[in-house]
Write an enzyme that holds these catalytic residues in place. Structure first.
Site, PDB file in Angstrom:
ATOM      1  N   ASP A  98     -11.124 -13.684  82.050  1.00 53.06           N
ATOM      2  CA  ASP A  98     -11.340 -12.785  81.236  1.00 53.06           C
ATOM      3  C   ASP A  98     -12.034 -12.481  80.381  1.00 53.06           C
ATOM      4  OD1 ASP A  98     -10.151 -10.583  79.308  1.00 53.06           O
ATOM      5  OD2 ASP A  98      -8.240 -11.661  79.784  1.00 53.06           O
ATOM      6  N   ASP A 199     -12.875  -6.952  79.498  1.00 55.76           N
ATOM      7  CA  ASP A 199     -11.851  -7.019  78.324  1.00 55.76           C
ATOM      8  C   ASP A 199     -12.671  -5.441  77.262  1.00 55.76           C
ATOM      9  OD1 ASP A 199     -10.318  -7.159  76.732  1.00 55.76           O
ATOM     10  OD2 ASP A 199     -11.258  -7.376  74.832  1.00 55.76           O
ATOM     11  N   GLU A 256     -11.014  -2.931  81.475  1.00 52.25           N
ATOM     12  CA  GLU A 256      -9.851  -2.139  81.246  1.00 52.25           C
ATOM     13  C   GLU A 256     -10.347  -1.144  80.875  1.00 52.25           C
ATOM     14  OE1 GLU A 256      -7.129  -4.054  76.897  1.00 52.25           O
ATOM     15  OE2 GLU A 256      -9.668  -4.205  76.784  1.00 52.25           O
ATOM     16  N   HIS A 325      -0.666  -8.638  78.634  1.00 53.99           N
ATOM     17  CA  HIS A 325      -0.423  -9.388  76.953  1.00 53.99           C
ATOM     18  C   HIS A 325      -0.502  -7.959  76.334  1.00 53.99           C
ATOM     19  CE1 HIS A 325      -4.355  -8.933  77.607  1.00 53.99           C
ATOM     20  NE2 HIS A 325      -4.843  -9.163  76.193  1.00 53.99           N
ATOM     21  N   ASP A 326      -0.512  -6.953  76.055  1.00 54.99           N
ATOM     22  CA  ASP A 326      -0.715  -6.238  75.137  1.00 54.99           C
ATOM     23  C   ASP A 326       0.816  -5.610  75.131  1.00 54.99           C
ATOM     24  OD1 ASP A 326      -2.944  -6.864  73.991  1.00 54.99           O
ATOM     25  OD2 ASP A 326      -4.084  -6.089  75.805  1.00 54.99           O
TER      26      ASP A 326
HETATM   27  C1  GLC Z   1      -8.268  -6.112  74.606  1.00 46.14           C
HETATM   28  C2  GLC Z   1      -7.550  -7.472  74.793  1.00 46.14           C
HETATM   29  C3  GLC Z   1      -6.523  -7.495  73.328  1.00 46.14           C
HETATM   30  C4  GLC Z   1      -8.007  -7.551  72.575  1.00 46.14           C
HETATM   31  C5  GLC Z   1      -8.240  -6.528  72.519  1.00 46.14           C
HETATM   32  C6  GLC Z   1      -9.362  -7.481  71.921  1.00 46.14           C
HETATM   33  O1  GLC Z   1      -7.702  -4.597  74.281  1.00 46.14           O
HETATM   34  O2  GLC Z   1      -6.288  -6.738  75.722  1.00 46.14           O
HETATM   35  O3  GLC Z   1      -5.882  -8.484  74.052  1.00 46.14           O
HETATM   36  O4  GLC Z   1      -6.607  -7.325  70.878  1.00 46.14           O
HETATM   37  O5  GLC Z   1      -8.907  -6.153  73.881  1.00 46.14           O
HETATM   38  O6  GLC Z   1     -10.367  -7.944  72.797  1.00 46.14           O
END
Ligand code: GLC
Length: 556
Positions: A98, A199, A256, A325-326
């Protein structure tokens, strides 16, 4: 476009903190992953996406990095990581890291310098702005609640932070900063990383006019993602980074990308021609349910699937996922957690993973884990819940209502301990700890499902085996997708075709029985189903609660 390992493989996301605790300190760790590699291999996994393991004060569970070059002591050491990569490679499993590039922790040395005074080398690594007479530089809100700005008393200026106060945003306009990130990524490639999940990458460009959002409607702050999502310079930055790192070194990247991207938008990030990323995660299939009743909006979901299945084909590659995880556990929104737990979990597995794209499984999804019964604020870990709770408390809002709503929506639902067996603490650890353990672990756990040949776990294995089998691989990995029965409110159905061979999938997303007019299906050509027999009559196929099947089709 030539075939790549990540097109044919299946990915498994591991949330380190709650996956497996090898040293019984109550926190999951890298050695814990090493111990579970055989389990992961047996599931049919080809690569692991590891949630952030870098040194971090853990304000946002590791997405707030204070040292890019080291491992958080909670999770182990660089040596452990080396051992994980080597052991995984021996099993033909690749490791995807990540990569958090939108922000750092406020405890990162760059930020410690940056906030010291206005003239130091690192000042411009972050986004600083003067306040206005009313306070914040503008009315932009953060994803985690409150303003996107935080006042720093030392220099009396505000730094931008679209997530938590402890996660200042990096300034991508600064070339030195970008070059330091490139060196860091190259260092991890040399270390042995096979790829990166990038990310929050769609946020790295900002509306530099910093003008107020027009969406505020009288509120002091408003979350207006158009101010920092998918803006034009993101692509310039990504192309440069790709040229200098990703494509140059031949590593896999999955980005993402939120904000309802069209297929054209996705292709600008990850089309074969884009020279930016290999694939992206989009989110629109995550929100296809009614917010009050929680009923699935299958018609809406079908539109989203069609958008990418057809819009990206031949021009780029796609991802397939239900959880990360979100997100909340998918059975709690699209499946059934009671009577049809098993049927609905298998249906969702088949319906998604026979589509076109690279499958990703989130740890625990493969055994049908579902949401945690949250009752009070103390149950939650997520910084975004606590931030919003405190703000609402100040405003005198109904906090019970907030808790009830968050119980369903919180991403903490995905962060409970992995359920390995029915011993105390679900076999995740031997020690009393702070991790949430879903009380359903006595019924739903890996050990029990390994023993049951009809379990959700074994169904996932079967689906991945079929995807990769010589017989069906071309159709299921490379075949074109065509949606059928587009207007059917309860059934998702599609055909995958490669040359003159096809597979049809039918899946009932509801408890209510459904009928579809498919009288010419040859039931002897069944490939897989989540029931033990098939119900067919003159009008077509009858689909029982959450029933799903796939058949071979000849000569279409
Ligand atoms: C992404 C991650 C998330 C995190 C955010 C800030 O969306 O998946 O878990 O809180 O970025 O890094």
């Amino acid at each position: 476009m030539s075939n790549k390992w990540w097109m044919e493989g299946v990915g498994y996301q591991i949330y380190l903190k709650t996956f497996y605790d090898s040293d019984n300190d109550g926190i999951g760790d890298i050695q814990g992953v090493i111990q579970k590699l055989d389990y992961i291999k047996d599931l049919g996994i080809d690569f692991i996406w590891l949630s952030p393991f870098n040194t971090s004060p853990m304000d946002d569970n590791g997405y707030d990095i204070s040292d890019f070059y080291d491992v958080n002591k909670l999770f182990g050491s660089l040596n452990d990581l080396k051992q994980l990569i080597e052991t995984a490679h021996k099993l033909d499993i690749k490791i995807v890291m990540d990569l958090v590039l939108n922000h750092t922790s406020d405890e990162h040395p760059w930020f410690i310098e940056s906030r010291r005074n206005k003239t130091n080398k690192y000042r411009d690594y972050y986004i600083w702005h003067k306040g206005t007479s009313g306070g914040f530089p503008n009315n932009w809100g953060s994803f985690f609640g409150g303003s996107a700005w935080k006042l720093d008393n030392t220099t009396n200026e505000y730094y931008m932070k679209i997530f938590s106060d402890k996660m200042p945003d990096l300034n991508w306009e600064n070339e030195n900063m970008r070059n330091e990130l490139y060196s860091m990524i190259n260092w991890w490639i040399d270390f042995g990383m096979d790829g990166f999940r990038v990310d929050a990458i769609s946020h790295i460009d900002r509306d530099r006019s910093f003008e107020n959002s027009k969406l505020a409607n009288g509120k002091t702050v408003v979350l207006d993602t158009s101010k920092f999502s998918n803006l034009p310079k993101v692509h310039i930055y990504l192309k440069d980074m790709s040229k200098n790192v990703f494509k140059k070194r031949g590593v896999m990247t999955v980005g993402e990308v939120g904000g309802e991207p069209t297929s054209h938008d996705v292709l600008s990030y990850a089309g074969y021609e884009s020279q930016e990323l290999d694939i992206v995660f989009t989110f629109d299939h995550m929100w296809c349910f009614d917010s009050d009743s929680h009923n699935t909006n299958l018609l809406g979901m079908k539109k989203v699937f069609k958008r990418y299945q057809n819009g990206l084909f031949d021009k780029g590659w796609n991802t397939l996922y239900w959880e990360n995880h979100d997100q909340i556990r998918h059975l709690s929104k699209y499946g059934d957690t009671e009577k049809y737990h098993k049927e609905s979990a298998k249906m969702l597995c088949l319906a998604l993973y026979f589509m076109w794209g690279t499958p990703f499984v989130y740890n625990g999804q493969e055994i049908g884990m579902y949401n945690y019964p949250f009752e009070k604020i103390e149950n939650f870990n997520d910084v975004s819940i606590h931030t919003r709770y405190e703000l609402l408390k100040k405003q005198g809002a109904d906090l019970d209502e907030f808790i009830a709503q968050q119980a369903f929506e919180t991403r903490d639902n995905a962060r409970t301990a992995m359920q390995w067996d029915n011993t105390k603490y679900a076999g995740f650890t031997k020690r009393k700890n702070d991790m949430l353990i879903n009380p359903n672990y006595t019924k739903i756990n890996v050990l029990q499902q390994q023993k049951d040949k009809n379990s959700i776990l074994n169904f996932h294995k079967k689906v991945f085996k079929i995807r990769k089998s010589e017989l069906y691989k071309n159709i299921l990995i490379y075949g074109k997708f065509k949606m059928l029965f587009e207007e059917h409110e309860n059934v998702l159905s599609y055909v995958r075709t490669y040359k003159n061979k096809s597979i049809i999938v039918v899946a009932n997303f509801f408890e209510k029985q459904a009928v579809i007019e498919l009288s010419d299906i040859d039931t002897d050509k069944l490939i897989i189903s989540n029931y033990t027999n098939i119900c067919k009559h003159s009008e077509g196929l009858i689909l029982r609660p959450y029933e799903a099947m796939a058949f071979e089709l000849e000569n279409i």
